[in-house]
Write a protein that holds these residues in place. Structure first.
Motif, PDB file in Angstrom:
ATOM      1  N   GLY A  70       0.847  -1.189   0.000  1.00  0.00           N
ATOM      2  CA  GLY A  70       0.000   0.000   0.000  1.00  0.00           C
ATOM      3  C   GLY A  70       0.878   1.233   0.000  1.00  0.00           C
ATOM      4  O   GLY A  70       0.847   2.031   0.935  1.00  0.00           O
ATOM      5  N   ILE A  71       1.673   1.372  -1.053  1.00  0.00           N
ATOM      6  CA  ILE A  71       2.640   2.464  -1.164  1.00  0.00           C
ATOM      7  C   ILE A  71       2.422   3.193  -2.487  1.00  0.00           C
ATOM      8  O   ILE A  71       1.617   2.765  -3.318  1.00  0.00           O
ATOM      9  CB  ILE A  71       4.094   1.941  -1.065  1.00  0.00           C
ATOM     10  N   GLY A  72       3.176   4.276  -2.685  1.00  0.00           N
ATOM     11  CA  GLY A  72       2.951   5.110  -3.857  1.00  0.00           C
ATOM     12  C   GLY A  72       3.296   4.449  -5.176  1.00  0.00           C
ATOM     13  O   GLY A  72       2.683   4.736  -6.204  1.00  0.00           O
ATOM     14  N   ASN A  73       4.307   3.571  -5.178  1.00  0.00           N
ATOM     15  CA  ASN A  73       4.723   2.893  -6.399  1.00  0.00           C
ATOM     16  C   ASN A  73       4.963   1.416  -6.089  1.00  0.00           C
ATOM     17  O   ASN A  73       6.097   0.973  -5.939  1.00  0.00           O
ATOM     18  CB  ASN A  73       5.988   3.539  -6.965  1.00  0.00           C
ATOM     19  N   PRO A  74       3.896   0.626  -5.962  1.00  0.00           N
ATOM     20  CA  PRO A  74       4.045  -0.775  -5.556  1.00  0.00           C
ATOM     21  C   PRO A  74       4.850  -1.615  -6.539  1.00  0.00           C
ATOM     22  O   PRO A  74       5.499  -2.590  -6.143  1.00  0.00           O
ATOM     23  CB  PRO A  74       2.605  -1.278  -5.442  1.00  0.00           C
ATOM     24  N   GLU A  75       4.835  -1.255  -7.831  1.00  0.00           N
ATOM     25  CA  GLU A  75       5.558  -2.062  -8.812  1.00  0.00           C
ATOM     26  C   GLU A  75       7.055  -2.091  -8.526  1.00  0.00           C
ATOM     27  O   GLU A  75       7.723  -3.081  -8.799  1.00  0.00           O
ATOM     28  CB  GLU A  75       5.302  -1.529 -10.224  1.00  0.00           C
ATOM     29  N   ARG A  76       7.587  -0.995  -7.962  1.00  0.00           N
ATOM     30  CA  ARG A  76       9.004  -0.990  -7.630  1.00  0.00           C
ATOM     31  C   ARG A  76       9.303  -2.041  -6.565  1.00  0.00           C
ATOM     32  O   ARG A  76      10.320  -2.739  -6.620  1.00  0.00           O
ATOM     33  CB  ARG A  76       9.435   0.396  -7.149  1.00  0.00           C
ATOM     34  N   PHE A  77       8.411  -2.172  -5.597  1.00  0.00           N
ATOM     35  CA  PHE A  77       8.575  -3.188  -4.552  1.00  0.00           C
ATOM     36  C   PHE A  77       8.494  -4.591  -5.137  1.00  0.00           C
ATOM     37  O   PHE A  77       9.320  -5.459  -4.833  1.00  0.00           O
ATOM     38  CB  PHE A  77       7.500  -2.975  -3.485  1.00  0.00           C
ATOM     39  N   PHE A  78       7.508  -4.816  -5.995  1.00  0.00           N
ATOM     40  CA  PHE A  78       7.368  -6.136  -6.599  1.00  0.00           C
ATOM     41  C   PHE A  78       8.594  -6.480  -7.452  1.00  0.00           C
ATOM     42  O   PHE A  78       9.073  -7.624  -7.435  1.00  0.00           O
ATOM     43  CB  PHE A  78       6.100  -6.196  -7.460  1.00  0.00           C
ATOM     44  N   ASP A  79       9.100  -5.506  -8.186  1.00  0.00           N
ATOM     45  CA  ASP A  79      10.285  -5.747  -9.015  1.00  0.00           C
ATOM     46  C   ASP A  79      11.505  -6.075  -8.158  1.00  0.00           C
ATOM     47  O   ASP A  79      12.350  -6.895  -8.545  1.00  0.00           O
ATOM     48  CB  ASP A  79      10.587  -4.532  -9.896  1.00  0.00           C
ATOM     49  N   THR A  80      11.605  -5.427  -6.982  1.00  0.00           N
ATOM     50  CA  THR A  80      12.708  -5.732  -6.078  1.00  0.00           C
ATOM     51  C   THR A  80      12.647  -7.186  -5.627  1.00  0.00           C
ATOM     52  O   THR A  80      13.672  -7.894  -5.599  1.00  0.00           O
ATOM     53  CB  THR A  80      12.662  -4.801  -4.849  1.00  0.00           C
TER      54      THR A  80
END
Length: 342
Positions: A243-253
């Motif tokens: 639930g963050i501003g740019n979740p795709e960055r987290f998923f990519d990490t």
């Protein structure tokens, strides 16, 4: 929703161009607010004030940068205090002094996370100037770092840092609602540093642009407190919630660490319920530190928090500390003049 935003704002085109009259209105209102706030400013705050923010909508890495800056300042003998609006929190009084044990429903998720990760005093107040003066009155520290305050012009500031996600950049370059910009790109001419998270942005011309990296440091079980290396994610099936501003960055990490990811993107500052935290047999449930502060009481045993740390080049560290020192000398000089004339 994230996919829709990426298509509408962060592609090369401007499919929302019929809304351009609203862009002009938004710009006129924003510039009027900024002008009124600057004209209404009174005396400078008597300690250095550093503001971290962005001119784009969405997550860019402001909070990890804020934590890194406070760590750098501590290394040089400063006593930083973090200021925050406390988005999502509803305290019955302000200013609010936040600790790692403060409820995120009172303070907001990011202030509680920053209090835990930085070990610095964190003061929440929608009126960040009031919070700043209160922090000084309470003698909490001798330098203020405002998390996400670039557009909060009532707060006087000495050093500004604008943060960008390198994978998104300035998007289509248009203001809200046609594009992701909160302020025109020309606003960057007045900031001291541009920090790009994950790579350099060639479409931004700024003499002090530096690249920041976010490196995973550990996985911590939210229930037991056990800590393991992020390498344990290699080949592991995970349900990733963000639930963050740019979740795709987290998923990519997580994918970069070798995890087999089943992602679920939620709205920024989402209020989690137990239903959000269901996972399949054999999966690990992985979340960010920002989300974890809201899930402590409802997390199942397989919940892990991925901790990350901002890495900053030595050239930036030196330039930033030189700016802080210049600010201190300027404030000391002004105080000497006031004392002399007093």
């Amino acid at each position: 929703m994230t996919t829709l935003v990426n298509r509408l704002w962060y592609g090369g085109k401007r499919p929302l161009w019929p809304l351009y009259p609203l862009v002009w209105l938004y710009r006129a209102i924003a510039e009027s607010r900024r002008r009124r706030a600057w004209q209404a400013r009174d005396e400078r705050i008597p300690v250095p004030v550093v503001v971290v923010g962005n001119i784009t909508v969405g997550g860019t890495g402001k909070s990890p940068l804020t934590a890194a800056l406070t760590g750098l300042l501590k290394e040089h003998g400063w006593q930083p205090v973090i200021l925050s609006r406390g988005y999502g929190g509803k305290a019955d009084h302000y200013p609010l002094l936040v600790s790692r044990d403060t409820g995120p429903d009172l303070a907001g998720d990011e202030p509680v996370m920053l209090a835990a990760e930085s070990a610095c005093p964190v003061v929440v107040d929608p009126d960040r100037k009031r919070g700043a003066l209160w922090a000084l009155d309470q003698k909490l520290g001798n330098i203020l770092v405002c998390d996400d305050g670039l557009q909060h012009y009532r707060l006087p500031r000495d050093i500004e840092l604008a943060v960008f996600d390198a994978s998104r950049g300035i998007g289509n370059g248009a203001l809200i609602p046609v594009g992701p910009l909160r302020e025109p790109i020309e606003r960057l001419a007045s900031v001291d540093f541009v920090i790009t998270n994950g790579g350099r942005l060639d479409d931004i011309d700024h003499p002090h642009q530096f690249t920041m990296t976010l490196a995973p440091t550990e996985l911590r079980n939210l229930v037991t407190g056990d800590v393991v290396s992020p390498d344990r994610l290699r080949g592991q099936s995970v349900k990733a919630v963000a639930g963050i501003g740019n979740p795709e960055r987290f998923f990519d990490t997580l994918r970069g660490l070798g995890a087999q990811v089943r992602p679920r993107a939620l709205a920024d500052h989402h209020r989690f319920t137990p239903d959000d935290l269901h996972s399949e047999q054999g999966e690990w449930l992985i979340m960010t530190a920002k989300d974890a502060v809201k899930c402590q009481k409802i997390a199942p045993d397989n919940t892990w928090v991925l901790a990350v740390k901002a890495g900053l080049p030595e050239s930036f560290r030196q330039a930033f500390m030189a700016s802080v020192e210049h600010c201190r000398q300027s404030l000391d000089s002004n105080e000497t003049v006031r004392t002399h004339h007093g």
